[in-house]
Design an enzyme around this catalytic site. Structure first.
Site, mmCIF file in Angstrom:
data_model
loop_
_atom_site.group_PDB
_atom_site.id
_atom_site.type_symbol
_atom_site.label_atom_id
_atom_site.label_comp_id
_atom_site.label_asym_id
_atom_site.label_seq_id
_atom_site.Cartn_x
_atom_site.Cartn_y
_atom_site.Cartn_z
ATOM 1 N N CYS A 1 16.485 76.853 -8.235
ATOM 2 C CA CYS A 1 16.321 77.700 -9.415
ATOM 3 C C CYS A 1 14.899 77.628 -9.951
ATOM 4 O O CYS A 1 14.346 78.642 -10.390
ATOM 5 C CB CYS A 1 17.330 77.312 -10.475
ATOM 6 S SG CYS A 1 19.028 77.716 -9.969
ATOM 7 N N HIS B 1 23.768 80.353 -8.703
ATOM 8 C CA HIS B 1 23.614 79.496 -9.872
ATOM 9 C C HIS B 1 23.417 80.387 -11.094
ATOM 10 O O HIS B 1 22.940 81.525 -10.976
ATOM 11 C CB HIS B 1 22.405 78.583 -9.713
ATOM 12 C CG HIS B 1 22.601 77.486 -8.719
ATOM 13 N ND1 HIS B 1 21.867 76.332 -8.751
ATOM 14 C CD2 HIS B 1 23.444 77.367 -7.660
ATOM 15 C CE1 HIS B 1 22.234 75.542 -7.771
ATOM 16 N NE2 HIS B 1 23.188 76.154 -7.085
ATOM 17 N N GLU C 1 21.216 80.497 -13.410
ATOM 18 C CA GLU C 1 19.858 80.994 -13.605
ATOM 19 C C GLU C 1 19.574 82.198 -12.718
ATOM 20 O O GLU C 1 19.000 83.196 -13.171
ATOM 21 C CB GLU C 1 18.824 79.900 -13.278
ATOM 22 C CG GLU C 1 18.935 78.662 -14.114
ATOM 23 C CD GLU C 1 19.783 77.563 -13.509
ATOM 24 O OE1 GLU C 1 19.435 76.388 -13.709
ATOM 25 O OE2 GLU C 1 20.793 77.858 -12.845
#
EC number: 3.5.4.33
Length: 155
Positions: A92, A59, A61
């Protein structure tokens, strides 16, 4: 309580939006992120790379936090801010807490999987040892438009 955005938050969100736009080249959902050091300097950039890397943890992040940790030479991201175009998910949010990020700024709310105040509020859970300042809705319209355009093109 939701905090107010700063001028630097909007600048950083524009960088995150550019990262998000680049994610579509690999057919990844357009989510982008940047990590700012305590002095406001960009330490890490990331975009969704799940399709590119065949990695469920890639992801935006996480990618940005990995780059920031490498730049600092430490997993401790104390005093850093994470700016991301979409509200972080539970995975996350857990990584944000583990990295000791001080502040999260996000654009669009994620009413299906958000973990910074919509579905869950992991970042400010009182039973956990670390809590994060959250600023929501920075350039939300632009972030939402990127996501809507991406998913409209897939239908």
């Amino acid at each position: 309580m939701r905090m107010r955005p700063t001028a630097r938050d909007e600048e950083a969100m524009r960088l995150a939006l550019a990262e998000a736009a680049a994610a579509t080249a690999t057919d990844d959902v357009p989510v982008g992120a940047v990590v700012l050091g305590p002095d406001g300097a960009v330490l890490g950039r990331g975009r969704n790379e799940r399709e590119l890397r065949h990695d469920p943890t890639a992801h935006a992040e996480v990618v940005a936090m990995r780059e920031a940790a490498a730049a600092l030479g430490s997993w401790r991201l104390d005093g850093c801010a994470l700016v991301v175009t979409l509200e972080p998910c539970a995975m996350c949010a857990g990584a944000i807490l583990q990295g000791r990020i001080a502040r999260v700024v996000f654009g669009a709310w994620d009413d299906k999987a958000g973990a910074a105040g919509s579905v869950l509020d992991v970042l400010r859970e009182r039973r956990l040892p670390h809590r994060v300042e959250v600023v929501a809705g920075v350039l939300a319209g632009e972030a939402e438009a990127q996501l809507a355009a991406f998913f409209a093109g897939r239908r």
